[in-house]
Enzyme design. Structure first.
Site, PDB file in Angstrom:
ATOM      1  N   ASP A  93      25.875  70.595 107.998  1.00  0.00           N
ATOM      2  CA  ASP A  93      26.759  69.270 107.615  1.00  0.00           C
ATOM      3  C   ASP A  93      26.742  69.080 106.519  1.00  0.00           C
ATOM      4  O   ASP A  93      27.106  67.913 105.928  1.00  0.00           O
ATOM      5  CB  ASP A  93      25.527  67.978 108.553  1.00  0.00           C
ATOM      6  CG  ASP A  93      24.312  67.713 107.609  1.00  0.00           C
ATOM      7  OD1 ASP A  93      23.570  68.692 107.567  1.00  0.00           O
ATOM      8  OD2 ASP A  93      23.972  66.917 108.286  1.00  0.00           O
ATOM      9  N   CYS A 103      22.603  63.596 105.784  1.00  0.00           N
ATOM     10  CA  CYS A 103      21.350  63.928 106.176  1.00  0.00           C
ATOM     11  C   CYS A 103      20.433  62.936 106.359  1.00  0.00           C
ATOM     12  O   CYS A 103      19.275  62.702 107.151  1.00  0.00           O
ATOM     13  CB  CYS A 103      20.705  64.667 105.249  1.00  0.00           C
ATOM     14  SG  CYS A 103      21.236  66.394 104.699  1.00  0.00           S
TER      15      CYS A 103
END
Length: 384
Positions: free
Chosen positions: A248, A372
Site C-alpha cells: 500500500d 496505514c
C-alpha cells in the site's frame, strides 16, 4: 445469546486479555474460513461504500519519543478530514480516551467516536481486521498480527494490545471473526474487489511471518481466505523498513484493471528506485483475474529537499492515501509542485471523489501514512 452492547463496552475497557476467548464472538477455524470465503465472501475494493472508518490513537512515548504530540495531532487532523465523508471510530487506551476525544471531537462533520480498546500504536491497517463482504453480510479476517515479525530486530516495538485489538473491535460491532491461515497485515493486501489481489513477496513469503510456506502455498491460502481468484506478486524489499515493503506504499488499485504506482521523487534512496522499477516491470506484463492488462498511472513523490518533514524513516509517498465515501484523503508534504501534481493525478483517478490533502509529517516520520493509519468497515452488499 448475544451480550448487551453496554456489557461489551465494559469488557473492552478491561482489555482483551480479560475477555474469555469464547466471548469474543464466533471464530471460524482456518479451514472453515477458507471454505466460507471461497463460497460467498471476498475482500472488497476500498472504493465500495463504508459504514465507518477505524483509526487508533498512538499510545507510547517509547515508540514516538518527543514526536508523540505531533503524531497525535496528525491523527486528529486525518480523522477530521475523513469525517467530512463518513463516521470515524478511534481506538484508544482507556487512560488516553479523554485526550483523544478532546483532540478528535472538535470540528468534525460526521461523528468521531473514541472507543476504549487498548492499543499500542496507530497502524490499524495492519493490526485491525481485514473486512470481507458477501450478499447481505460482512465478516472480519484477523490476519494474526505479530508486530511485522520484528522481534529481536531494531524495529521491534510492543504489540500485544494491537494483536488483540482485531478480535475486540469485531466483538464490539457484532461482526463475525475469521482467522486467516497465514500471518500478515492489512497493508500487505491490495484488492480490486473483482477477484485480483496485489501483494509483495517480501512482506509475506518471509520467515518472520510465514516460516516454511512457499509463495505458491501462500497464494492458495490467500485466494481461499480472501475470496480472490488471482494474486499478482511483486518482489518488494525485505529488511529495509518495519513492514518489509508493504504494497500500500507502492501500488494501489483505483478500479479493476487500473493501478496507481508510486514513483520515488528526486533524491530518493536508490534501493527504493530499484523497487519501483521492478514493480513497474511486473505490472506492465501482468493481467488481472479477468484477463485485463493493467493501465498504470505513476504518482511521483516529492523532492525531500522541499518537504516540511524528513528523517531516516520518513515515508514521502502520496500513494499511501485513503478512499472514503466520496473522498480521497491524501498527504501534503510541503513540496508545493509535487503536492499539486499529486492532487491532480488523484482527482483524475477518482473523478467521483473530492481530494483532500492533509499534512502528516509526524505520521510519515514513523515510516507510514494515511492508509496505514486507517481501516474501512464496508457496508454489506445487497442480499441476493
Amino acid at each position: 445469546m448475544d451480550m448487551p452492547h453496554t456489557s461489551r463496552r465494559h469488557l473492552l475497557r478491561l482489555g482483551a486479555a480479560a475477555v474469555p476467548l469464547a466471548a469474543l464472538g464466533p471464530v471460524l477455524p482456518a479451514a472453515s474460513a477458507r471454505a466460507v470465503a471461497a463460497g460467498n465472501l471476498y475482500m472488497p475494493a476500498e472504493t465500495d461504500r463504508h459504514l465507518r472508518t477505524y483509526m487508533a490513537w498512538p499510545a507510547l512515548s517509547s515508540v514516538w519519543g518527543d514526536g508523540l504530540g505531533a503524531v497525535r495531532r496528525d491523527i486528529a487532523e486525518v480523522a477530521h478530514a475523513i469525517s467530512r465523508f463518513e463516521p470515524v471510530v478511534v481506538l484508544a487506551r482507556p487512560s488516553q480516551a479523554a485526550e483523544a476525544r478532546y483532540q478528535c471531537g472538535r470540528g468534525a462533520s460526521y461523528a468521531i467516536e473514541v472507543l476504549e480498546i487498548p492499543n499500542d500504536d496507530l497502524w490499524i491497517r495492519d493490526f485491525g481486521p481485514t473486512f470481507l463482504v458477501g450478499p447481505g453480510t460482512v465478516a472480519g479476517l484477523d490476519t494474526n498480527f505479530n508486530g511485522w515479525g520484528k522481534a529481536g530486530t531494531t524495529f521491534e516495538q510492543p504489540y500485544a494490545n494491537d494483536a488483540a485489538a482485531a478480535a475486540s473491535l469485531l466483538y464490539e460491532y457484532g461482526v463475525r471473526r475469521l482467522r486467516a491461515p497465514f500471518v500478515g497485515e492489512g497493508g500487505s493486501l491490495e484488492a480490486d474487489g473483482d477477484g485480483t489481489l496485489m501483494v509483495t513477496v517480501s512482506s509475506l513469503v518471509n520467515d518472520n511471518r510465514n516460516p516454511g510456506l512457499s509463495q505458491e502455498r501462500l497464494g492458495e491460502l490467500m485466494k481461499g481466505s480472501l475470496g480472490v481468484d488471482k494474486v499478482i506478486w511483486v518482489p518488494g524489499l525485505a529488511g529495509q523498513d518495519i513492514t518489509d515493503c508493504h504494497i500500500d506504499c507502492l501500488a494501489r488499485f483505483t478500479a479493476p484493471g487500473r493501478v496507481i504506482l508510486d514513483k520515488p521523487g528526486p533524491r530518493a534512496d536508490p534501493k527504493w528506485v530499484a523497487v519501483y522499477e521492478e514493480t513497474k516491470r511486473v505490472l506492465e506484463s501482468a493481467t488481472d483475474a479477468r484477463g485485463r492488462r493493467l493501465a498504470i498511472t505513476e504518482l511521483p513523490g516529492p523532492d525531500t529537499r522541499e518537504t516540511t518533514g524528513g528523517g531516516k524513516e520518513f515515508l514521502a509517498s502520496y500513494t499511501n492515501y485513503y478512499t472514503a465515501n466520496g473522498g480521497v484523503v491524501a498527504p501534503r508534504f510541503g513540496d508545493s509542485y509535487a503536492d499539486g501534481v499529486a492532487y491532480a493525478i488523484l482527482q483524475a483517478a477518482y473523478p467521483g471523489h473530492r481530494v483532500v490533502q492533509v499534512p502528516i509529517d509526524g505520521i510519515a516520520s514513523g515510516g507510514g501514512g494515511i492508509h496505514c493509519a486507517t481501516q474501512s468497515h464496508p457496508a454489506p452488499p445487497p442480499a441476493a
